[in-house]
Design a protein around this motif. Structure first.
Motif, PDB file in Angstrom:
ATOM      1  N   ILE A  94     -14.573  -9.990   5.212  1.00  0.00           N
ATOM      2  CA  ILE A  94     -13.767 -10.440   4.076  1.00  0.00           C
ATOM      3  C   ILE A  94     -14.680 -11.012   2.995  1.00  0.00           C
ATOM      4  CG2 ILE A  94     -11.865 -11.940   3.357  1.00  0.00           C
ATOM      5  CD1 ILE A  94     -11.101 -12.131   6.366  1.00  0.00           C
TER       6      ILE A  94
ATOM      7  N   THR B 273      -8.548  -8.689  16.433  1.00  0.00           N
ATOM      8  CA  THR B 273      -9.235  -8.632  15.144  1.00  0.00           C
ATOM      9  C   THR B 273      -9.995  -9.938  14.936  1.00  0.00           C
ATOM     10  OG1 THR B 273      -7.564  -7.181  14.165  1.00  0.00           O
ATOM     11  CG2 THR B 273      -8.943  -8.438  12.649  1.00  0.00           C
TER      12      THR B 273
ATOM     13  N   CYS C 142       2.373 -11.718   4.110  1.00  0.00           N
ATOM     14  CA  CYS C 142       1.545 -12.806   4.629  1.00  0.00           C
ATOM     15  C   CYS C 142       2.377 -14.084   4.586  1.00  0.00           C
ATOM     16  CB  CYS C 142       0.281 -12.932   3.783  1.00  0.00           C
ATOM     17  SG  CYS C 142      -0.858 -14.211   4.344  1.00  0.00           S
TER      18      CYS C 142
ATOM     19  N   ASN D  26     -12.986  -7.602  10.806  1.00  0.00           N
ATOM     20  CA  ASN D  26     -12.647  -7.522   9.385  1.00  0.00           C
ATOM     21  C   ASN D  26     -13.645  -8.355   8.595  1.00  0.00           C
ATOM     22  OD1 ASN D  26     -10.489  -5.810   9.381  1.00  0.00           O
ATOM     23  ND2 ASN D  26      -8.921  -7.377   9.145  1.00  0.00           N
TER      24      ASN D  26
ATOM     25  N   GLU E 230     -11.925 -12.060  12.185  1.00  0.00           N
ATOM     26  CA  GLU E 230     -12.069 -12.165  10.734  1.00  0.00           C
ATOM     27  C   GLU E 230     -13.361 -12.911  10.418  1.00  0.00           C
ATOM     28  OE1 GLU E 230      -8.420 -14.200  10.774  1.00  0.00           O
ATOM     29  OE2 GLU E 230      -7.306 -12.580   9.821  1.00  0.00           O
TER      30      GLU E 230
ATOM     31  N   GLU F  27       0.862  -1.172   0.000  1.00  0.00           N
ATOM     32  CA  GLU F  27       0.000   0.000   0.000  1.00  0.00           C
ATOM     33  C   GLU F  27       0.902   1.226   0.000  1.00  0.00           C
ATOM     34  OE1 GLU F  27      -3.504  -0.387   2.706  1.00  0.00           O
ATOM     35  OE2 GLU F  27      -2.578  -2.304   3.221  1.00  0.00           O
TER      36      GLU F  27
ATOM     37  N   CYS G 226      -7.015 -13.847   0.319  1.00  0.00           N
ATOM     38  CA  CYS G 226      -7.303 -14.605   1.535  1.00  0.00           C
ATOM     39  C   CYS G 226      -8.077 -15.877   1.207  1.00  0.00           C
ATOM     40  CB  CYS G 226      -8.113 -13.724   2.484  1.00  0.00           C
ATOM     41  SG  CYS G 226      -8.529 -14.512   4.039  1.00  0.00           S
TER      42      CYS G 226
ATOM     43  N   ARG H 117     -12.523  -5.772   3.875  1.00  0.00           N
ATOM     44  CA  ARG H 117     -11.212  -5.978   3.269  1.00  0.00           C
ATOM     45  C   ARG H 117     -11.325  -5.952   1.748  1.00  0.00           C
ATOM     46  NH1 ARG H 117      -7.775 -11.108   5.095  1.00  0.00           N
ATOM     47  NH2 ARG H 117      -7.944  -9.992   7.077  1.00  0.00           N
ATOM     48  N   THR H 118     -10.501  -5.130   1.136  1.00  0.00           N
ATOM     49  CA  THR H 118     -10.461  -5.083  -0.324  1.00  0.00           C
ATOM     50  C   THR H 118      -9.717  -6.309  -0.836  1.00  0.00           C
ATOM     51  OG1 THR H 118     -10.410  -2.669  -0.290  1.00  0.00           O
ATOM     52  CG2 THR H 118      -9.703  -3.752  -2.326  1.00  0.00           C
TER      53      THR H 118
ATOM     54  N   ARG I  44      -7.276  -8.523  -2.662  1.00  0.00           N
ATOM     55  CA  ARG I  44      -6.014  -8.228  -3.330  1.00  0.00           C
ATOM     56  C   ARG I  44      -5.447  -9.513  -3.914  1.00  0.00           C
ATOM     57  NH1 ARG I  44      -3.418  -3.537  -1.511  1.00  0.00           N
ATOM     58  NH2 ARG I  44      -1.954  -3.998  -3.201  1.00  0.00           N
TER      59      ARG I  44
END
Length: 402
Positions: free
Chosen positions: A335, A302, A134, A333, A304, A127, A381, A370-371, A373
């Motif tokens: 997702i 967090t 990851c 988050n 998910e 970014e 993910c 979450r965008t 990617r």
């Protein structure tokens, strides 16, 4: 898009496994012990030599003993004759249209050099102001989460601390993060200015980190050491599907940020989506979260939550999620599900995700969506998987000459 390796920028393909042990992944005391055991340093000088090696390995990213200029030449020769500074082989490197980068790394089993090599995937998500790596902790996975591609690959073996760190070191090398390094010019993104290419680590790659606790612990303690790579523990996040007995030690011994792969608000559904829930159900998991060492509004957990169309994305489930997390400093988050070949789920529509997020937000919880990617290179993910397979006992015996 896929890119070819830039061999001028990388140490590229690594030689076959060596019978010499690697120094990567050893703590400072273990480095000192290795040097004294090998007769390279006396008890008196071992600590000093270990500090020298530590600096070359983790500050300078050195892979060649001969380049350790503050180490006497005869000592360098002994080190080279006795040890290696092993890093993974890059099998492939892909760059997504959004700048995400995925490596397929190959390792040989340090305890069984005759075994076929294993492969894991590691993803770099850049970014403008940060770059997140990851990292994988296992080859394959035992958890069989029904929405996750990695879960379709049987566990082959745990990665060692050195192999976990090797992913970080190799990524830093490729991204020009060590002194004298240069950023790749292949179209992939990296943070601008003087910012490190890798500012954050998330243990969210292949495998369940808490089923490989000791190796993950050692790797993260080395990565966060102030006199080495010096990654802030507040920028390291360990994600678990809910291995309850190791949640408290993670906070007490590793002291990193915690993420929980939740994905459901009741045990019946979570038993299907995240089968480890049958062993440690939601009640036990959330109690462990409430007792996580250092938990505060400044150090939130967090949670998910993958958004599966018609499965777990209703208004009622959003409200139940808020009820479940009451009293836990948390962010959620959301997702969007990332499809993979053979998956049986669909991604919740954007309008449904926004409605779900709105309910959670109004209850006082941050709930960023979450965008996705790296979808075009299967780096998003839940999409990671390698072709490594577990050897049968017959194959293991044959390789060992039994």
């Amino acid at each position: 898009m896929s890119i070819a390796l830039n061999l001028d920028h990388s140490t590229a393909l690594r030689p076959a496994a060596s019978s010499r042990p690697s120094l990567i992944g050893l703590s400072k005391p273990q480095l000192a012990e290795a040097l004294t055991t090998a007769g390279i340093a006396s008890d008196k000088e071992a600590r000093m030599r270990a500090s020298q090696l530590w600096n070359w390995l983790y500050v300078n990213g050195t892979t060649d003993f001969d380049k350790m200029t503050n180490v006497a030449k005869p000592v360098r020769q002994k080190l080279s004759d006795t040890f290696i500074l092993d890093r993974p082989e890059i099998v492939s490197e892909q760059v997504s249209s959004d700048g995400t980068r995925k490596w397929l790394f190959r390792f040989r089993d340090p305890a069984n050099p005759n075994y076929p090599p294993v492969e894991v995937e590691t993803v770099y998500i850049p970014e403008q102001d940060r770059g997140t790596l990851c990292v994988s902790s296992q080859v394959g996975c035992t958890l069989t989460c029904s929405f996750c591609h990695t879960g379709t690959q049987k566990l082959v073996r745990n990665l060692t601390a050195g192999e976990i760190l090797g992913q970080v070191l190799m990524a830093r090398e490729r991204l020009g993060d060590f002194p004298g390094g240069s950023r790749p010019d292949d179209g992939g993104l990296v943070p601008s200015g003087d910012t490190r290419a890798i500012t954050n680590i998330v243990m969210m790659g292949m495998g369940e980190p808490l089923y490989n606790y000791e190796s993950v612990k050692q790797a993260l303690l080395i990565a966060s050491a102030g006199d080495g790579m010096s990654l802030s523990k507040r920028r390291i996040t360990l994600s678990t599907s809910g291995v309850v007995p190791f949640i408290e030690p993670t906070g007490r011994e590793i002291d990193v940020m915690l993420a929980i792969s939740l994905h459901a608000t009741n045990n019946d559904l979570r038993d299907v989506l995240v089968p480890i829930n049958k062993k440690w159900p939601l009640e036990e998991l959330l109690e462990a979260c409430r007792n996580y060492p250092g938990l505060s509004n400044a150090r939130r957990i967090t949670f998910e939550y993958v958004m599966l169309d018609g499965i777990n994305d209703s208004d009622a489930e959003a409200r139940e999620l808020v009820r479940l997390l009451a009293g836990i400093p948390a962010k959620i988050n959301l997702i969007p599900f990332n499809p993979w070949p053979g998956s049986n789920y669909g991604t919740s529509p954007s309008s449904r995700i926004e409605r779900f997020a709105d309910i959670v937000n109004k209850a006082g919880y941050a709930s960023p969506v979450r965008t996705p990617r790296g979808r075009d290179i299967f780096a998003a993910c839940g999409q990671l998987k390698s072709e490594s397979e577990r050897l049968s006992k017959k194959d293991r015996d044959a390789l060992a000459g039994v």
